[in-house]
Design a protein around this motif. Sequence first.
Motif, PDB file in Angstrom:
ATOM      1  N   VAL A 122       0.573  -1.604   0.041  1.00 39.24           N
ATOM      2  CA  VAL A 122       0.028   0.309   0.311  1.00 39.24           C
ATOM      3  C   VAL A 122       1.233   1.120  -0.014  1.00 39.24           C
ATOM      4  N   LEU A 127      -2.768   3.805  -1.039  1.00 46.64           N
ATOM      5  CA  LEU A 127      -4.008   3.857  -1.007  1.00 46.64           C
ATOM      6  C   LEU A 127      -5.011   3.657  -2.230  1.00 46.64           C
ATOM      7  N   ALA A 128      -4.790   4.831  -2.365  1.00 46.52           N
ATOM      8  CA  ALA A 128      -5.799   5.290  -3.430  1.00 46.52           C
ATOM      9  C   ALA A 128      -6.176   3.991  -4.802  1.00 46.52           C
ATOM     10  N   ALA A 130      -4.007   0.968  -4.437  1.00 42.00           N
ATOM     11  CA  ALA A 130      -4.488  -0.400  -3.406  1.00 42.00           C
ATOM     12  C   ALA A 130      -5.934  -0.925  -3.624  1.00 42.00           C
ATOM     13  N   GLU A 131      -6.501   0.354  -3.020  1.00 44.68           N
ATOM     14  CA  GLU A 131      -8.398   0.556  -3.497  1.00 44.68           C
ATOM     15  C   GLU A 131      -9.558   0.182  -4.727  1.00 44.68           C
ATOM     16  N   ARG A 134      -8.431  -3.612  -5.549  1.00 46.30           N
ATOM     17  CA  ARG A 134      -9.312  -4.210  -4.895  1.00 46.30           C
ATOM     18  C   ARG A 134     -10.732  -4.334  -6.116  1.00 46.30           C
ATOM     19  N   ALA A 135     -10.971  -2.654  -6.102  1.00 46.29           N
ATOM     20  CA  ALA A 135     -12.673  -2.290  -6.934  1.00 46.29           C
ATOM     21  C   ALA A 135     -12.094  -3.354  -7.875  1.00 46.29           C
TER      22      ALA A 135
END
Length: 142
Positions: A122, A127-128, A130-131, A134-135
Motif C-alpha cells: 500500500v 491507498l487510492a 490499492a482501493e 481491489r475494485a
Amino acid sequence: MAARLDPAECAECLCLASRRAARAITRSFDRRLRPHGVRATQLTILIALILYGPGSIGALAEGLGIERTTLTRNLALLEAARWIRIRPGEDARSRLVEITKRGRAKAEAALPAWRSAQAATVAAISLAAAEALRALAQRPIP
C-alpha cells in the motif's frame, strides 16, 4: 486507406503492466512470508478456507479467481504439508477441501508477515491505487 500499425503503442500495454505489477507484489509478499515456510498463493488458499469453510475445489477456484488446474496443483502441495485435507464430496465427481489444525496454525503464524507485506505494498502504490485494484478485481472488464 488502412491505418498504419505502430507496434510502439504496445509499450503502454496494460495487460503487460498488470502482469509485471502482480509478479512484483507476489515477490514482495513471498519474501516476507518465506521465514514462515509459506508462499503468498498458499496463504491465500488457507485464508479463504478459514474465512469461508470447507468447499468444493470448483467453488474455491471460482472464489479465488484462478484456474481449477492451477488450484489443484497448489492443493497437492498443501495436502502434502498436511495443511489441508481433501475428501470425497456428495457425489463421485466432487471433492471437498478443508483446512486442518496444522494449516490454520500455519496461516495464523504467517499473518504478521502478511500484514507487513500488505502495508509495504500500500505504501508503494498508494491507498487510492490499492482501493482501485481491489475494485477492479471485483468487476469484470467487458
